[in-house]
Design a protein around this motif. Sequence first.
Motif, short mmCIF file in Angstrom:
data_model
loop_
_atom_site.label_atom_id
_atom_site.label_comp_id
_atom_site.label_asym_id
_atom_site.label_seq_id
_atom_site.Cartn_x
_atom_site.Cartn_y
_atom_site.Cartn_z
N PHE A 39 -7.67 6.42 -18.90
CA PHE A 39 -6.58 6.80 -18.47
C PHE A 39 -5.40 6.68 -19.44
O PHE A 39 -4.41 6.86 -19.22
CB PHE A 39 -6.30 6.45 -17.16
CG PHE A 39 -7.05 7.38 -15.94
CD1 PHE A 39 -8.32 7.48 -15.66
CD2 PHE A 39 -6.35 8.63 -15.25
CE1 PHE A 39 -8.94 8.18 -14.64
CE2 PHE A 39 -6.91 9.18 -14.38
CZ PHE A 39 -8.09 9.13 -14.30
N SER A 40 -5.74 5.86 -20.50
CA SER A 40 -4.67 5.32 -21.46
C SER A 40 -3.62 6.33 -21.98
O SER A 40 -2.50 6.39 -21.63
CB SER A 40 -5.04 4.59 -22.41
OG SER A 40 -5.76 3.49 -22.42
N LEU A 88 -6.18 -3.51 -2.42
CA LEU A 88 -7.40 -2.61 -2.93
C LEU A 88 -7.26 -1.57 -3.67
O LEU A 88 -8.12 -0.85 -3.82
CB LEU A 88 -8.25 -2.23 -1.43
CG LEU A 88 -8.71 -3.40 -0.84
CD1 LEU A 88 -9.24 -2.79 0.49
CD2 LEU A 88 -9.86 -4.27 -1.47
N PHE A 89 -5.87 -1.59 -4.44
CA PHE A 89 -5.60 -0.13 -5.04
C PHE A 89 -4.85 -0.26 -6.37
O PHE A 89 -4.07 -1.29 -6.31
CB PHE A 89 -4.52 0.45 -4.05
CG PHE A 89 -5.25 1.07 -2.77
CD1 PHE A 89 -6.24 1.62 -2.46
CD2 PHE A 89 -4.60 0.09 -1.50
CE1 PHE A 89 -6.88 2.08 -1.21
CE2 PHE A 89 -5.22 0.17 -0.26
CZ PHE A 89 -6.37 1.13 -0.11
N PHE A 90 -5.19 0.68 -7.09
CA PHE A 90 -4.39 0.87 -8.29
C PHE A 90 -3.65 2.21 -8.20
O PHE A 90 -4.05 3.08 -7.27
CB PHE A 90 -5.19 1.28 -9.57
CG PHE A 90 -5.84 -0.12 -10.40
CD1 PHE A 90 -5.02 -0.52 -11.34
CD2 PHE A 90 -6.89 -0.74 -9.58
CE1 PHE A 90 -5.76 -1.71 -12.04
CE2 PHE A 90 -7.31 -1.92 -10.38
CZ PHE A 90 -6.67 -2.25 -11.56
N TRP A 91 -2.24 2.25 -8.48
CA TRP A 91 -1.48 3.02 -8.15
C TRP A 91 -0.82 3.78 -9.64
O TRP A 91 -0.47 3.04 -10.46
CB TRP A 91 -0.24 2.66 -7.56
CG TRP A 91 0.98 3.48 -7.28
CD1 TRP A 91 2.22 3.30 -7.70
CD2 TRP A 91 0.97 4.73 -6.31
NE1 TRP A 91 3.06 4.37 -6.92
CE2 TRP A 91 2.41 4.94 -6.12
CE3 TRP A 91 -0.13 5.27 -5.54
CZ2 TRP A 91 2.65 6.19 -5.46
CZ3 TRP A 91 0.32 6.38 -4.73
CH2 TRP A 91 1.58 6.69 -4.87
N TRP A 101 0.16 2.09 -15.18
CA TRP A 101 -0.07 1.38 -14.24
C TRP A 101 0.05 -0.03 -14.33
O TRP A 101 0.21 -0.38 -15.44
CB TRP A 101 -1.64 1.79 -13.45
CG TRP A 101 -2.65 1.30 -14.62
CD1 TRP A 101 -3.03 -0.02 -14.55
CD2 TRP A 101 -3.20 2.03 -15.65
NE1 TRP A 101 -3.95 -0.09 -15.71
CE2 TRP A 101 -4.13 1.41 -16.37
CE3 TRP A 101 -3.11 3.38 -15.93
CZ2 TRP A 101 -4.86 1.61 -17.44
CZ3 TRP A 101 -3.89 3.86 -17.10
CH2 TRP A 101 -4.65 3.21 -17.77
N GLN A 102 0.39 -0.65 -13.01
CA GLN A 102 0.34 -2.01 -13.00
C GLN A 102 -1.15 -2.74 -12.76
O GLN A 102 -1.78 -2.06 -11.88
CB GLN A 102 1.38 -2.49 -12.22
CG GLN A 102 2.82 -2.09 -12.43
CD GLN A 102 3.59 -2.67 -13.54
OE1 GLN A 102 3.18 -4.04 -13.87
NE2 GLN A 102 4.36 -1.79 -14.28
N ASN A 128 0.90 -1.02 0.26
CA ASN A 128 -0.05 0.14 0.12
C ASN A 128 0.96 1.15 -0.09
O ASN A 128 1.65 1.50 0.90
CB ASN A 128 -0.71 0.11 1.36
CG ASN A 128 -2.00 1.43 1.37
OD1 ASN A 128 -2.04 1.95 0.42
ND2 ASN A 128 -2.61 1.33 2.36
N PRO A 129 0.87 2.12 -0.99
CA PRO A 129 -0.06 2.25 -2.09
C PRO A 129 0.27 1.36 -3.34
O PRO A 129 -0.67 1.56 -4.25
CB PRO A 129 -0.24 3.77 -2.23
CG PRO A 129 1.23 4.07 -2.00
CD PRO A 129 1.66 3.01 -0.97
N SER A 130 1.35 0.92 -3.70
CA SER A 130 1.86 0.67 -5.00
C SER A 130 1.27 -0.55 -5.55
O SER A 130 1.11 -0.57 -6.63
CB SER A 130 3.16 0.66 -5.01
OG SER A 130 3.57 -0.38 -4.23
N GLY A 131 0.69 -1.38 -4.54
CA GLY A 131 0.33 -2.93 -5.06
C GLY A 131 1.01 -3.70 -5.55
O GLY A 131 1.08 -4.80 -5.82
#
Lengths: 389, 389
Positions: A300-301, A313-316, A306-307, A164-167
């Motif tokens: 958002f492309s 629970l997160f996208f970074w 992002w990965q 968290n936050p990067s996943g």
Amino acid sequence: MAFSERVSRLKSSLIRDILAAAQRPEVMSFAGGLPAERCLPAVDWSQLPAGLGQYGMSEGEPALREAIAAQARDYGLDCTADQVLVTTGSQQALDLIAKLYLDVGTPVLVEGPTYLAALQSFQFFGADCLEVSLTPEGLDLDALRLRLQERRPAFAYLIPTFQNPSGVRYSTANRAAVAALLDEFGVTLVEDEPYRELSYDGAPARPLCAQLQRSAWIHTGSLSKTLLPGLRVGYLIASPELLKPLRALKQAADLHTCRMSQWQVLQWLGSERYGRHLQEVRAFYRERRDGFAEALTRHFSELADWQIPQGGLFFWLQLKTPLDTRTLLDAALAQDVAFMPGEPFFAEPDRHPGLLRLNFSHVLPERLDTGLARLADVIRDATPTYKEL
Amino acid sequence: MAFSERVSRLKSSLIRDILAAAQRPEVMSFAGGLPAERCLPAVDWSQLPAGLGQYGMSEGEPALREAIAAQARDYGLDCTADQVLVTTGSQQALDLIAKLYLDVGTPVLVEGPTYLAALQSFQFFGADCLEVSLTPEGLDLDALRLRLQERRPAFAYLIPTFQNPSGVRYSTANRAAVAALLDEFGVTLVEDEPYRELSYDGAPARPLCAQLQRSAWIHTGSLSKTLLPGLRVGYLIASPELLKPLRALKQAADLHTCRMSQWQVLQWLGSERYGRHLQEVRAFYRERRDGFAEALTRHFSELADWQIPQGGLFFWLQLKTPLDTRTLLDAALAQDVAFMPGEPFFAEPDRHPGLLRLNFSHVLPERLDTGLARLADVIRDATPTYKEL
């Protein structure tokens, strides 16, 4: 009003302000880390024993400590119930750890980025937080060695599983290399794994603590992400030499954690029912994650990279044109969209512009496109490149 | 193992050791402050709302904060729900207050004797605890003025109602005089009232906080002595200028207190049922106190002096021939009797020999004579005067 020196480092929490703003029902919030309401199981209190009304032990209920130790052994972490301390949420583990180790100026090694509330807690107690960058494989090993050669931190605070936050999920090789380096330099490891069970693409790896040969360690976990956060039950498991002061610190903090909560957790942990519940929760969040990934691609492309997170629970998101994402908050909230700016997740926020954390579990799928489209518009409006087009 | 500087002040808790020894069922324990099992009400969880599983507010549940404020207003303390912070037991209030005010060397004014766990918490954070003696009427006012003229403490920590350990209840005149002095010197008051409702001879007086005109204040209370300690619900009520940092400190400590516990407390606070329960509890403890007083007269008349406490759970004995009561513990435990030595309740323990705290709520009346007779024998054996006879 003369407060302690440390109160000057007590940040008015950005999270708190954002979450407060996100309380409005019309707000689509990508900000928090709340479990989806659908994933909160109904619990039965009818069998609660009467004897739990009395004061309990600071360490926690013996049977629950056994169950937590058994779960940790299943993960691959060799430990006994004696090494378990039940805490009032895993947030309290951070507070106890800060008290145990930190004076003003004590160096602590953290990931860049790292969990905001941990960073705030350590800095509040005066820690000098030394960042080591994350790569998609885990910690940057060259940077880690350099940091350890420069200064000996009181401990390294790492979140190797669905960070968290990067996943980021540290790879097997990276875990082994990090453990070896911590052993080489004799640095204590604090491993925080609240998201361990929220694993969508295969089982999580063995805890980093389990791979240490020599260093002291504290492994922390939580029932808040898989059962009920309102119970406030977390725990830490520590190497034996740390237990005595940690117990005394727990006693001084709140005597012990709510015994009814501990009993309720014990009804679930290790049970078939809990296993089924975790399967359902994982399936539910996996679907939410996949839907979110598709919506991100739509909106958002052109704006960010992002990965796909394998858990948590997160996208970074990394914006292609970096800007201070804190400056986007007001505009986003004016559009009824909340998110977490990325800068506060770094010990040196101003050096890391252009990142943002988006929670994928909370916003309903039918509102996802609206929410992300609005957020994308807010970013476009604030980005010089797009303004000029 | 490099811990923080403050860990060097983390005492291995004498209370903890004594209570552990007192766990043996054959031990007659006068040591703890546990409510009698008979006074723990049966509670009903069947109506618990499902929504409480999610994360809650750091300040506490709004309805409970309202109920706590209403109760405080009934006591005579003018306040609103906004000023209430629900804590994980009132022990947590002490931890938050220590964090808010204390650096190494910060002066804090305390009663001599004072609550051991508060003293330990303040000293752990580095406080320089300045004692002011207690008289049967309350604080020694001349000593208080002298102390305040010498040094300005960050706050005064006082337990004006059924003080722990002494049982002293500040008189109305003493409360007014103390409030006036704190106002005169602009000293913040921390008023701890966990035993307020355990009043056996008439209603307790208006809180000291309510009598301040100028000083900041924090009033703390607990549900552990009147409802169920296992719930871990306490609270603080503070003057408005202190709320913002206290909330942030609470959030950093454990995010929030167990919501199910808060709901349960709300089912009782202010209800007719709670009123009846308090009546029963008071009657039960009053009887225990009176029986204890008679047994003390039988066994301790030649050994010690004491006052009859008007509330709370303790007798405070002054030996006629002072000796370090800590040295009596092993002999007492060997006779299956536990008690609390008085020395650790003072900032300077060695200057206050010959006191001991005896809990009157826990030991069953039929074992009382045996327990007190054995304790009296242990004291006689250790006292030179009696040895020579």
